[in-house]
Design a protein around this motif. Structure first.
Motif, PDB file in Angstrom:
ATOM      1  N   THR A 277     -22.025  11.596  -0.323  1.00 47.76           N
ATOM      2  CA  THR A 277     -23.425  10.777  -0.128  1.00 47.76           C
ATOM      3  C   THR A 277     -24.519  11.526  -0.033  1.00 47.76           C
ATOM      4  O   THR A 277     -25.699  11.489  -0.377  1.00 47.76           O
ATOM      5  N   ARG A 278     -24.543  12.176   1.115  1.00 51.68           N
ATOM      6  CA  ARG A 278     -25.531  12.938   1.950  1.00 51.68           C
ATOM      7  C   ARG A 278     -26.077  14.070   1.066  1.00 51.68           C
ATOM      8  O   ARG A 278     -27.062  14.351   0.563  1.00 51.68           O
ATOM      9  N   ILE A 279     -24.935  14.588   0.487  1.00 51.62           N
ATOM     10  CA  ILE A 279     -25.306  16.051  -0.418  1.00 51.62           C
ATOM     11  C   ILE A 279     -26.281  15.271  -1.933  1.00 51.62           C
ATOM     12  O   ILE A 279     -26.944  15.900  -2.273  1.00 51.62           O
ATOM     13  N   SER A 280     -25.764  14.219  -2.377  1.00 50.14           N
ATOM     14  CA  SER A 280     -26.616  13.575  -3.583  1.00 50.14           C
ATOM     15  C   SER A 280     -27.749  13.263  -3.238  1.00 50.14           C
ATOM     16  O   SER A 280     -28.567  13.427  -4.108  1.00 50.14           O
ATOM     17  N   LYS A 281     -27.914  12.550  -2.116  1.00 49.92           N
ATOM     18  CA  LYS A 281     -29.408  12.420  -1.606  1.00 49.92           C
ATOM     19  C   LYS A 281     -30.209  13.573  -1.380  1.00 49.92           C
ATOM     20  O   LYS A 281     -31.434  13.639  -1.766  1.00 49.92           O
ATOM     21  N   ILE A 282     -29.727  14.514  -0.791  1.00 50.37           N
ATOM     22  CA  ILE A 282     -30.468  15.978  -0.619  1.00 50.37           C
ATOM     23  C   ILE A 282     -30.630  16.548  -1.997  1.00 50.37           C
ATOM     24  O   ILE A 282     -32.029  16.839  -2.035  1.00 50.37           O
ATOM     25  N   LYS A 283     -29.897  16.445  -3.024  1.00 53.54           N
ATOM     26  CA  LYS A 283     -30.019  17.001  -4.267  1.00 53.54           C
ATOM     27  C   LYS A 283     -31.555  16.173  -4.915  1.00 53.54           C
ATOM     28  O   LYS A 283     -32.280  16.684  -5.473  1.00 53.54           O
ATOM     29  N   SER A 284     -31.438  14.954  -4.700  1.00 52.19           N
ATOM     30  CA  SER A 284     -32.455  14.387  -5.349  1.00 52.19           C
ATOM     31  C   SER A 284     -33.803  14.534  -4.633  1.00 52.19           C
ATOM     32  O   SER A 284     -34.809  14.633  -5.055  1.00 52.19           O
TER      33      SER A 284
ATOM     34  N   ASN B  45     -37.910  23.133 -20.790  1.00 56.92           N
ATOM     35  CA  ASN B  45     -36.428  22.882 -20.752  1.00 56.92           C
ATOM     36  C   ASN B  45     -35.976  22.848 -19.107  1.00 56.92           C
ATOM     37  O   ASN B  45     -34.897  22.075 -19.098  1.00 56.92           O
ATOM     38  N   LEU B  46     -36.397  23.976 -18.650  1.00 55.57           N
ATOM     39  CA  LEU B  46     -36.063  24.011 -17.004  1.00 55.57           C
ATOM     40  C   LEU B  46     -36.510  22.312 -16.390  1.00 55.57           C
ATOM     41  O   LEU B  46     -35.609  21.732 -15.420  1.00 55.57           O
ATOM     42  N   LEU B  47     -37.690  21.824 -16.664  1.00 58.51           N
ATOM     43  CA  LEU B  47     -38.214  20.504 -16.098  1.00 58.51           C
ATOM     44  C   LEU B  47     -37.294  19.434 -16.693  1.00 58.51           C
ATOM     45  O   LEU B  47     -36.814  18.505 -15.737  1.00 58.51           O
ATOM     46  N   PHE B  48     -36.702  19.740 -17.759  1.00 59.83           N
ATOM     47  CA  PHE B  48     -35.942  18.587 -18.252  1.00 59.83           C
ATOM     48  C   PHE B  48     -34.747  18.556 -17.572  1.00 59.83           C
ATOM     49  O   PHE B  48     -34.298  17.449 -17.178  1.00 59.83           O
ATOM     50  N   GLU B  49     -34.079  19.828 -17.232  1.00 59.92           N
ATOM     51  CA  GLU B  49     -32.706  19.761 -16.791  1.00 59.92           C
ATOM     52  C   GLU B  49     -32.866  19.324 -15.242  1.00 59.92           C
ATOM     53  O   GLU B  49     -31.683  18.498 -14.613  1.00 59.92           O
ATOM     54  N   ILE B  50     -33.908  19.737 -14.511  1.00 58.39           N
ATOM     55  CA  ILE B  50     -34.193  19.306 -13.109  1.00 58.39           C
ATOM     56  C   ILE B  50     -34.202  17.771 -13.173  1.00 58.39           C
ATOM     57  O   ILE B  50     -33.642  17.036 -12.052  1.00 58.39           O
ATOM     58  N   GLU B  51     -35.077  17.347 -14.027  1.00 62.11           N
ATOM     59  CA  GLU B  51     -35.283  15.691 -13.962  1.00 62.11           C
ATOM     60  C   GLU B  51     -33.747  15.180 -14.293  1.00 62.11           C
ATOM     61  O   GLU B  51     -33.539  14.087 -13.596  1.00 62.11           O
ATOM     62  N   LYS B  52     -32.906  15.564 -15.221  1.00 63.92           N
ATOM     63  CA  LYS B  52     -31.642  14.828 -15.397  1.00 63.92           C
ATOM     64  C   LYS B  52     -30.797  15.217 -14.115  1.00 63.92           C
ATOM     65  O   LYS B  52     -30.184  14.181 -13.667  1.00 63.92           O
ATOM     66  N   PHE B  53     -31.093  16.156 -13.472  1.00 63.49           N
ATOM     67  CA  PHE B  53     -30.380  16.611 -12.232  1.00 63.49           C
ATOM     68  C   PHE B  53     -30.614  15.365 -11.093  1.00 63.49           C
ATOM     69  O   PHE B  53     -29.772  15.222 -10.260  1.00 63.49           O
ATOM     70  N   LYS B  54     -31.844  15.143 -10.862  1.00 57.48           N
ATOM     71  CA  LYS B  54     -32.361  14.277  -9.909  1.00 57.48           C
ATOM     72  C   LYS B  54     -32.016  12.722 -10.401  1.00 57.48           C
ATOM     73  O   LYS B  54     -31.624  11.956  -9.502  1.00 57.48           O
ATOM     74  N   GLU B  55     -31.938  12.419 -11.644  1.00 61.70           N
ATOM     75  CA  GLU B  55     -31.749  11.138 -12.099  1.00 61.70           C
ATOM     76  C   GLU B  55     -30.206  10.869 -12.541  1.00 61.70           C
ATOM     77  O   GLU B  55     -30.155   9.677 -12.755  1.00 61.70           O
TER      78      GLU B  55
ATOM     79  N   ASP C  52     -20.497  13.474  -8.823  1.00 68.47           N
ATOM     80  CA  ASP C  52     -21.622  14.273  -8.674  1.00 68.47           C
ATOM     81  C   ASP C  52     -21.710  15.559  -8.146  1.00 68.47           C
ATOM     82  O   ASP C  52     -21.648  16.798  -8.496  1.00 68.47           O
ATOM     83  N   LEU C  53     -21.060  15.307  -6.866  1.00 70.99           N
ATOM     84  CA  LEU C  53     -20.794  16.518  -5.923  1.00 70.99           C
ATOM     85  C   LEU C  53     -19.441  17.402  -6.515  1.00 70.99           C
ATOM     86  O   LEU C  53     -19.866  18.603  -6.499  1.00 70.99           O
TER      87      LEU C  53
END
Length: 241
Positions: free
Chosen positions: A28-35, A63-73, A81-82
């Motif tokens: 859970t900590r890793i997931s929050k840190i990613k966000s 394309n990179l921004l799109f992937e980061i947004e997916k990564f975040k959401e 996820d981890l």
């Protein structure tokens, strides 16, 4: 010269440190840190690139921004996820047999410790129960343990111990006599006969019959080792009564 480490950089670093210090489990900590970090990347990019810009030169950026947004959401479970990010060893239920780990520390009074695992950033939790099942009452820093490990919600733990490689020169065998006993707390102290030293022991180091017979002046023979962490002697293994 531009100062690349602006105050906001320090803020996100502090946010990540704060998340890592929470009592949430590791996935859970890793997931929050990613966000937190993904949000920081998107905010930084928005300061320099307008999201509405078009043109071939911006395709890779978009394309990179799109992937980061997916990564975040991502809405999947933190553990999954981890696992998808860092590998199968982060999945709940992960198991590995015959792993050689090295004891970082072990506190006999707390009845647990941790060991380093090759190619893992996390340590493996060592519980007294795993030691007792292997017929061992004490381990110390630097001991090598051949064991099976697994992951649960709290992290990696040692399930079964196959063998322990210790420095044989650090082990002494002594006749011992109980001088203090705390049966409700499952420990006691014994004089090492012929010396002026006292050793700490767990009552669970004894077999069932011997444990029931434990009392003041009870005599037994045991392997004793000096704990480098506390500077005190510990009963490692009961040899014979």
């Amino acid at each position: 010269m531009v100062d690349r480490f602006r105050p906001e950089h320090a803020d996100v670093a502090e946010s990540i440190r704060s998340v890592n210090k929470t009592e949430h489990n590791f996935p859970t900590r890793i997931s929050k840190i990613k966000s937190v970090f993904a949000t920081y990347l998107l905010d930084e990019d928005a300061k320099f690139i307008n999201s509405a810009v078009t043109g071939d030169q911006f395709v890779t950026q978009q394309n990179l921004l799109f992937e980061i947004e997916k990564f975040k959401e991502k809405k999947r479970e933190p553990v999954n996820d981890l696992t998808s990010t860092l590998g199968d060893e982060f999945a709940i239920g992960y198991k590995k047999e015959n792993v050689l780990v090295t004891v970082d520390w072990y506190d006999p009074r707390k009845k647990y410790g941790f060991a380093s695992i090759p190619d893992h950033e996390e340590g493996a939790f060592i519980n007294l129960d795993a030691l007792l099942k292997a017929g061992i009452g004490f381990i110390t820093e630097g001991d090598s343990i051949l064991c099976n490990i697994s992951r649960n919600e709290r992290g990696i733990q040692i399930d079964k111990i196959h063998d322990i490689d210790v420095d044989e020169t650090s082990i002494e065998v002594h006749d011992c006599k109980v001088v203090r006993l705390f049966p409700d707390r499952y420990y006691g102290f014994a004089d090492m006969v012929g010396t002026n030293q006292t050793a700490y022991f767990h009552t669970y180091s004894f077999d069932d019959n011997s444990r029931k017979a434990l009392c003041f002046d009870y005599q037994f023979r045991a392997q004793v080792i000096l704990d480098s962490l506390s500077g005190s002697y510990q009963i490692r293994k009961i040899v014979e009564k």
